[in-house]
Design an enzyme around this catalytic site. Sequence first.
Site, PDB file in Angstrom:
ATOM      1  N   ASN A   1      15.002  39.505  28.594  1.00 19.00           N
ATOM      2  CA  ASN A   1      14.475  39.160  29.921  1.00 19.00           C
ATOM      3  C   ASN A   1      12.949  39.112  29.811  1.00 19.00           C
ATOM      4  OD1 ASN A   1      17.104  39.385  30.683  1.00 19.00           O
ATOM      5  ND2 ASN A   1      16.841  41.112  32.067  1.00 19.00           N
TER       6      ASN A   1
ATOM      7  N   TYR B   1       9.247  37.663  31.438  1.00 21.62           N
ATOM      8  CA  TYR B   1       8.533  37.110  32.588  1.00 21.62           C
ATOM      9  C   TYR B   1       7.049  36.926  32.343  1.00 21.62           C
ATOM     10  CZ  TYR B   1      12.781  37.648  35.279  1.00 21.62           C
ATOM     11  OH  TYR B   1      14.065  37.538  35.731  1.00 21.62           O
TER      12      TYR B   1
ATOM     13  N   ARG C   1      25.370  33.541  34.036  1.00 25.94           N
ATOM     14  CA  ARG C   1      25.266  34.994  33.902  1.00 25.94           C
ATOM     15  C   ARG C   1      25.302  35.634  35.279  1.00 25.94           C
ATOM     16  NH1 ARG C   1      20.282  38.873  33.057  1.00 25.94           N
ATOM     17  NH2 ARG C   1      21.460  40.817  32.842  1.00 25.94           N
TER      18      ARG C   1
ATOM     19  N   GLU D   1      18.701  45.862  31.502  1.00 26.50           N
ATOM     20  CA  GLU D   1      17.382  46.507  31.521  1.00 26.50           C
ATOM     21  C   GLU D   1      17.450  48.028  31.719  1.00 26.50           C
ATOM     22  OE1 GLU D   1      14.986  44.349  34.357  1.00 26.50           O
ATOM     23  OE2 GLU D   1      14.757  42.692  32.973  1.00 26.50           O
TER      24      GLU D   1
HETATM   25  C1  GI1 Z   1       9.397  42.929  34.612  1.00 27.23           C
HETATM   26  O1  GI1 Z   1      10.402  42.034  35.037  1.00 27.23           O
HETATM   27  C2  GI1 Z   1      11.694  42.450  34.658  1.00 27.23           C
HETATM   28  O2  GI1 Z   1      11.966  42.043  33.362  1.00 27.23           O
HETATM   29  C3  GI1 Z   1      12.697  41.863  35.581  1.00 27.23           C
HETATM   30  C4  GI1 Z   1      12.533  40.851  36.492  1.00 27.23           C
HETATM   31  N1  GI1 Z   1      13.722  40.714  37.125  1.00 27.23           N
HETATM   32  C5  GI1 Z   1      14.585  41.637  36.612  1.00 27.23           C
HETATM   33  N2  GI1 Z   1      13.954  42.304  35.649  1.00 27.23           N
HETATM   34  C6  GI1 Z   1      15.970  41.902  37.101  1.00 27.23           C
HETATM   35  O3  GI1 Z   1      16.904  41.849  36.034  1.00 27.23           O
HETATM   36  C7  GI1 Z   1      16.360  40.966  38.226  1.00 27.23           C
HETATM   37  O4  GI1 Z   1      17.406  41.580  38.966  1.00 27.23           O
HETATM   38  C8  GI1 Z   1      15.128  40.642  39.094  1.00 27.23           C
HETATM   39  O5  GI1 Z   1      15.493  39.916  40.241  1.00 27.23           O
HETATM   40  C9  GI1 Z   1      14.147  39.835  38.226  1.00 27.23           C
HETATM   41  C10 GI1 Z   1      12.942  39.309  39.000  1.00 27.23           C
HETATM   42  O6  GI1 Z   1      12.116  40.372  39.373  1.00 27.23           O
END
Ligand code: GI1
Length: 445
Positions: A290, A292, A76, A165
């Site tokens: 996405n 985390y 991706r 996002e």
């Molecule tokens: C709350 O975290 C978000 O879902 C998120 C985390 N992250 C993201 N979105 C972005 O899509 C990436 O570009 C970032 O590098 C990556 C790491 O921070």
Amino acid sequence: MAVPFPDDFLWGAATSAYQIEGAPLADGAGPSIWHRFAHTPGRVAGNETGDLACDHYHRALDDVALMAELGLDVYRFSLAWGRVLPEGRGAVNRRGLDFYARLVDALLEHDIQPMATLYHWDLPVALHERGGWLNPDSPHWFADYAETLFRALGDRVPFWITINEPWVVTVPGYLDGQLAPGHRDLFEPPRVAHHLLLAHAEAVAVYRTLGRQQIGLAVNLEPQHPASPSPADLEASRRRDAFINRWFLDALMFGRYPEELADIFGPAWPEFPAKSLEQIRCRGDFVGVNYYSRGLVRAAPDVAPLGAVRLTPSDAELTTMGWEVYPKGLTETLLWLRDRYANPPLYITENGAAFDDPPPRNGRVEDPRRVAYLRAHIRAAAKALEQGVDLRGYCVWSLFDNFEWAEGYSKCFGLYQVDPSDQTRRPKASARFYREVMASRGAAA
Ligand SMILES: CO[C@H](O)c1c[n+]2c([nH]1)[C@H](O)[C@@H](O)[C@H](O)[C@H]2CO
């Protein structure tokens, strides 16, 4: 581990253009709002920029060979709008488009499926100066850009993500100003969000006339848990759930916004015409997830506009981003998507963790905490699969340590460490672990 992952499950890794490519203005490319933001003193830690990043623009073919050696099924990446259309609209920059065509062809030659994100936050400055996502024409600009890419690469790219996002584009970009373009305004976010959804829908409509593969939206999702059983905390976590998790997906899936948003934004929340709401209703072929961490939520009446704050549990393991390591939240999120939106096809388009990795010793970088994080989250995904979630792939964020937006290069998510002095890519223990996971189709997790 018992292997619930089907043989055709796609194992991958993810990156984005501004975070890894470098050379933001090379070969006729037009500047993005992230080029401008990073070059604005005080916006990025250490005033670091994506001018070099991982120099992927000059190393793409070697990097694809590295991906093949790692054993990726899918990769991706994102396309920099300003490389392809330097003014955001109008004349195509052939050298920019050719870079992506070479990348896609190299991936296919190595039996790696391309998953291309059209927009990962790097809006051309030329469009920002016309109002950017605040301009009601922005959905049409995006659909024209998407059509250019569909016509150029549509026959070779099996997976398209329109926007990465939209919530992060909207809230850190226009409400709290942490990310480009750095606006801090209560009235702009609802309109930006609506234009992003219209842009997604228009691009999908164009794709339906041109493409025969898969297209979807990637959303950041974070289960919200009340810090206490008090009614105030329960209400605050429900509001934050609407604000983060349901704002875009309810619009997409149901053609309506969660009612909490009018409460949250108050007079800043516009009346959207019914026709326009119908237009944003667009399921697409899959949802990119996405994930985390989770949010632990306490009511905070004096914290506008949400009236809630996210707590950091004192007894939890945290990544260097300050995010709680909470793999159960991934299973919860996937099951929630299954139940709320009638089991849509899902790809985990980002999951990973930032930890302070040690310097290499004998060419090896040991990152046991990232190995543990990935193992726990792959197992959490397996639990959802076993409960009937239509999960079709998993991408680690990220392939390389890279430019982490306002944090600069201080936060490292990569499976590979990148030596800033000579751009050497060094596999971490997590890369070796992930190679085993992919080779065993999930069993090694
Ligand atoms: C709350 O975290 C978000 O879902 C998120 C985390 N992250 C993201 N979105 C972005 O899509 C990436 O570009 C970032 O590098 C990556 C790491 O921070």
